[in-house]
Design a protein around this motif. Structure first.
Motif, PDB file in Angstrom:
ATOM      1  N   UNK A  67     -15.896 -38.017 -11.464  1.00  0.00           N
ATOM      2  CA  UNK A  67     -15.782 -36.630 -11.000  1.00  0.00           C
ATOM      3  C   UNK A  67     -16.602 -35.698 -11.881  1.00  0.00           C
ATOM      4  N   UNK A  68     -16.627 -35.963 -13.187  1.00  0.00           N
ATOM      5  CA  UNK A  68     -17.414 -35.126 -14.087  1.00  0.00           C
ATOM      6  C   UNK A  68     -18.904 -35.220 -13.756  1.00  0.00           C
ATOM      7  N   UNK A  69     -19.361 -36.409 -13.402  1.00  0.00           N
ATOM      8  CA  UNK A  69     -20.768 -36.578 -13.001  1.00  0.00           C
ATOM      9  C   UNK A  69     -21.081 -35.718 -11.781  1.00  0.00           C
ATOM     10  N   UNK A  70     -20.160 -35.713 -10.805  1.00  0.00           N
ATOM     11  CA  UNK A  70     -20.381 -34.933  -9.587  1.00  0.00           C
ATOM     12  C   UNK A  70     -20.386 -33.446  -9.890  1.00  0.00           C
ATOM     13  N   UNK A  71     -19.470 -33.007 -10.740  1.00  0.00           N
ATOM     14  CA  UNK A  71     -19.398 -31.597 -11.104  1.00  0.00           C
ATOM     15  C   UNK A  71     -20.676 -31.152 -11.809  1.00  0.00           C
ATOM     16  N   UNK A  72     -21.142 -31.962 -12.728  1.00  0.00           N
ATOM     17  CA  UNK A  72     -22.364 -31.624 -13.466  1.00  0.00           C
ATOM     18  C   UNK A  72     -23.581 -31.596 -12.546  1.00  0.00           C
ATOM     19  N   UNK A  73     -23.620 -32.514 -11.585  1.00  0.00           N
ATOM     20  CA  UNK A  73     -24.749 -32.539 -10.653  1.00  0.00           C
ATOM     21  C   UNK A  73     -24.796 -31.285  -9.797  1.00  0.00           C
ATOM     22  N   UNK A  74     -23.635 -30.670  -9.566  1.00  0.00           N
ATOM     23  CA  UNK A  74     -23.572 -29.441  -8.777  1.00  0.00           C
ATOM     24  C   UNK A  74     -23.890 -28.209  -9.619  1.00  0.00           C
ATOM     25  N   UNK A  75     -24.076 -28.405 -10.918  1.00  0.00           N
ATOM     26  CA  UNK A  75     -24.476 -27.312 -11.789  1.00  0.00           C
ATOM     27  C   UNK A  75     -23.337 -26.513 -12.388  1.00  0.00           C
ATOM     28  N   UNK A  76     -22.104 -27.019 -12.277  1.00  0.00           N
ATOM     29  CA  UNK A  76     -20.968 -26.301 -12.848  1.00  0.00           C
ATOM     30  C   UNK A  76     -20.722 -26.766 -14.275  1.00  0.00           C
ATOM     31  N   UNK A  77     -20.564 -25.824 -15.191  1.00  0.00           N
ATOM     32  CA  UNK A  77     -20.375 -26.176 -16.596  1.00  0.00           C
ATOM     33  C   UNK A  77     -18.987 -25.835 -17.108  1.00  0.00           C
ATOM     34  N   UNK A  78     -18.411 -24.736 -16.612  1.00  0.00           N
ATOM     35  CA  UNK A  78     -17.087 -24.328 -17.062  1.00  0.00           C
ATOM     36  C   UNK A  78     -16.164 -24.115 -15.874  1.00  0.00           C
ATOM     37  N   UNK A  79     -14.927 -24.584 -15.958  1.00  0.00           N
ATOM     38  CA  UNK A  79     -13.986 -24.370 -14.856  1.00  0.00           C
ATOM     39  C   UNK A  79     -13.585 -22.905 -14.745  1.00  0.00           C
ATOM     40  N   UNK A  80     -13.309 -22.471 -13.537  1.00  0.00           N
ATOM     41  CA  UNK A  80     -12.814 -21.109 -13.321  1.00  0.00           C
ATOM     42  C   UNK A  80     -11.341 -21.052 -13.739  1.00  0.00           C
ATOM     43  N   UNK A  81     -10.773 -19.852 -13.882  1.00  0.00           N
ATOM     44  CA  UNK A  81      -9.367 -19.750 -14.284  1.00  0.00           C
ATOM     45  C   UNK A  81      -8.405 -20.516 -13.384  1.00  0.00           C
ATOM     46  N   UNK A  82      -8.619 -20.486 -12.072  1.00  0.00           N
ATOM     47  CA  UNK A  82      -7.707 -21.210 -11.177  1.00  0.00           C
ATOM     48  C   UNK A  82      -7.835 -22.716 -11.404  1.00  0.00           C
ATOM     49  N   UNK A  83      -9.042 -23.182 -11.678  1.00  0.00           N
ATOM     50  CA  UNK A  83      -9.239 -24.610 -11.950  1.00  0.00           C
ATOM     51  C   UNK A  83      -8.609 -25.006 -13.280  1.00  0.00           C
ATOM     52  N   UNK A  84      -8.736 -24.164 -14.284  1.00  0.00           N
ATOM     53  CA  UNK A  84      -8.139 -24.466 -15.588  1.00  0.00           C
ATOM     54  C   UNK A  84      -6.632 -24.620 -15.491  1.00  0.00           C
ATOM     55  N   UNK A  85      -5.994 -23.811 -14.659  1.00  0.00           N
ATOM     56  CA  UNK A  85      -4.538 -23.827 -14.575  1.00  0.00           C
ATOM     57  C   UNK A  85      -4.016 -24.842 -13.566  1.00  0.00           C
ATOM     58  N   UNK A  86      -4.705 -24.972 -12.431  1.00  0.00           N
ATOM     59  CA  UNK A  86      -4.167 -25.810 -11.357  1.00  0.00           C
ATOM     60  C   UNK A  86      -4.455 -27.293 -11.547  1.00  0.00           C
ATOM     61  N   UNK A  87      -5.642 -27.651 -12.032  1.00  0.00           N
ATOM     62  CA  UNK A  87      -6.018 -29.065 -12.100  1.00  0.00           C
ATOM     63  C   UNK A  87      -5.051 -29.874 -12.974  1.00  0.00           C
ATOM     64  N   UNK A  88      -4.722 -29.443 -14.200  1.00  0.00           N
ATOM     65  CA  UNK A  88      -3.757 -30.227 -14.989  1.00  0.00           C
ATOM     66  C   UNK A  88      -2.390 -30.333 -14.325  1.00  0.00           C
ATOM     67  N   UNK A  89      -1.945 -29.258 -13.658  1.00  0.00           N
ATOM     68  CA  UNK A  89      -0.641 -29.291 -12.990  1.00  0.00           C
ATOM     69  C   UNK A  89      -0.631 -30.292 -11.842  1.00  0.00           C
ATOM     70  N   UNK A  90      -1.714 -30.335 -11.070  1.00  0.00           N
ATOM     71  CA  UNK A  90      -1.793 -31.285  -9.955  1.00  0.00           C
ATOM     72  C   UNK A  90      -1.877 -32.716 -10.477  1.00  0.00           C
ATOM     73  N   UNK A  91      -2.685 -32.935 -11.518  1.00  0.00           N
ATOM     74  CA  UNK A  91      -2.807 -34.271 -12.102  1.00  0.00           C
ATOM     75  C   UNK A  91      -1.472 -34.771 -12.645  1.00  0.00           C
ATOM     76  N   UNK A  92      -0.627 -33.845 -13.117  1.00  0.00           N
ATOM     77  CA  UNK A  92       0.681 -34.222 -13.653  1.00  0.00           C
ATOM     78  C   UNK A  92       1.707 -34.471 -12.553  1.00  0.00           C
ATOM     79  N   UNK A  93       1.317 -34.239 -11.305  1.00  0.00           N
ATOM     80  CA  UNK A  93       2.209 -34.529 -10.192  1.00  0.00           C
ATOM     81  C   UNK A  93       3.093 -33.387  -9.756  1.00  0.00           C
ATOM     82  N   UNK A  94       2.885 -32.179 -10.299  1.00  0.00           N
ATOM     83  CA  UNK A  94       3.738 -31.043  -9.959  1.00  0.00           C
ATOM     84  C   UNK A  94       3.358 -30.458  -8.601  1.00  0.00           C
TER      85      UNK A  94
END
Length: 413
Positions: free
Chosen positions: A12-39
């Motif tokens: 997934x990191x390879x795909x993100x980098x290929x799209x030119x994104x370097x830093x997650x947005x605030x919603x991504x910073x907060x939501x991605x760990x919560x979703x990965x944890x199963x919440x």
């Protein structure tokens, strides 16, 4: 914070980098760990904040980490319109390009047989509009018994469009044990009730103040007589050198008529609305993105899913009937931190609509009268916003007010 710190896989990191994104947005910073944890997650985020990746990335990772070999979809994304469904499908394709996962997108307005063929071949993630999904369920061409993750994207818009009963029918087809993610740009009382019945101890994420317009959008009101709106719009586009303009009208007929008038003014224009075939809508949107169409005239519903990172100008040719829709409209510009401009052409008859918008925003919008376009009628100048709680048709029930956008018209999106 970088994407590497969010716990995403190397693919997934390879795909993100290929799209030119370097830093997650605030919603991504907060939501991605919560979703990965199963919440379960209740997320409030305006359009243009990166919310699609906030649920697509962790959902793809969860599916890839726990392969089951099942041919039925294990993740379901429900979304209100064809355009938004297609955009999410494109994002899934780009972000999941290095994973062995399959996905498809289904919506109405196109033939059902190719969709049946793709579903029968087996998929991991399904993006769908509610009406077409229920068509497949009724024909037993989709099996929803294996869904592990349910995403309701733009849930407020689905309620506006009368989809609450369809959503309930879909929920009845899903396993009771599953992860639920609800994303909404606005938090009406109806959204709260839907969330209370759907989510279990959710992590709540909100990256913008409730029902606020993007701070990166410069907003301006131009008072003008109703018969001269089209002339003023052409003047602004020509004299301002605007090269890419999204214009909102209230009706499908109005969108068609305005696009034809702008064409006669020497501006390449196209209309996009629910009565257009899917092919015509796709061609208009592609022409707008690649610069062949300078002005895209749209109704509120058709504009959902228009995803252009640096769209510079949005024009409210007519103010929306519901104040919250103003926030949705101008959220098409000023995305991902970019600057944008939202212009509203306001006639005397729209005085009360402007009052409602300013009350929602809790501020008075700046206005400018252009020489030569001074309104002859009582100027459309709404008083400063009051501090009382705004009324909202969404408090009338989960389906919204009867008679404005009936579910019968829009259900088979």
């Amino acid at each position: 914070m970088s994407f590497h710190e969010l716990g995403l896989s190397a693919e997934l990191l390879r795909a993100v980098e290929a799209l030119g994104y370097t830093q997650p947005t605030p919603i991504q910073q907060q939501a991605i760990p919560a979703v990965l944890a199963g919440h379960d997650v209740l997320a409030g985020a305006q359009t243009g904040t990166g919310k699609t990746a906030a649920f697509v990335l962790p959902t793809l990772q969860r599916l890839n980490q726990n392969p089951t070999g099942k041919r039925a979809p294990r993740a379901l994304v429900l979304t209100p319109t064809r355009e938004l469904a297609a955009q999410i499908g494109e994002d899934v394709q780009n972000l999941g390009r290095h994973l062995p996962l399959k996905h498809t997108v289904i919506f109405g307005g196109v033939g059902i047989n190719p969709q049946i063929d793709r579903l029968r071949r087996g998929i991991d993630l399904l993006v769908a509009t509610p009406g077409r999904l229920l068509d497949h369920a009724g024909q037993k061409t989709v099996d929803l018994s294996q869904v592990e993750v349910l995403v309701l994207d733009e849930a407020d818009r689905m309620l506006d469009m009368g989809f609450i009963h369809d959503i309930k029918r879909v929920l009845a087809l899903l396993p009771k044990q599953r992860q639920n993610l609800l994303f909404s740009a606005t938090y009406s009382d109806d959204i709260r009730r839907l969330a209370d019945g759907l989510l279990r101890d959710p992590v709540q994420v909100e990256v913008a103040r409730r029902n606020t317009a993007a701070e990166t959008v410069e907003q301006r009101i131009y008072p003008v007589d109703k018969p001269r709106k089209r002339e003023l719009l052409s003047h602004l586009i020509h004299n301002g050198g605007w090269e890419q303009v999204l214009v909102f009208t209230r009706t499908k007929h109005g969108a068609n008529r305005l696009a034809e008038q702008l064409d006669r003014d020497g501006l390449t224009a196209a209309a996009i609305h629910g009565n257009k075939s899917q092919g015509a809508r796709t061609r208009a949107l592609e022409g707008f993105k690649n610069g062949n169409v300078r002005v895209l005239v749209a109704t509120d519903i058709a504009a959902r899913g228009i995803d252009i990172d640096r769209l510079p100008h949005v024009v409210n040719y007519e103010l929306p009937n519901v104040a919250e829709d103003y926030v949705h409209r101008i959220g098409r510009t000023g995305r991902a931190g970019a600057q944008g401009a939202a212009v509203s052409l306001v006639c005397a008859e729209e005085h009360s609509l402007l009052t409602g918008i300013q009350r929602l925003l809790k501020r008075e919008l700046p206005r400018e009268t252009l020489p030569g376009f001074e309104p002859s009628e009582t100027a459309a100048t709404a008083p400063p916003p009051q501090r009382q709680k705004p009324s909202s048709r969404r408090s009338r029930g989960l389906g919204g007010a009867p008679g404005r956008r009936s579910g019968a018209r829009n259900r088979r999106a």
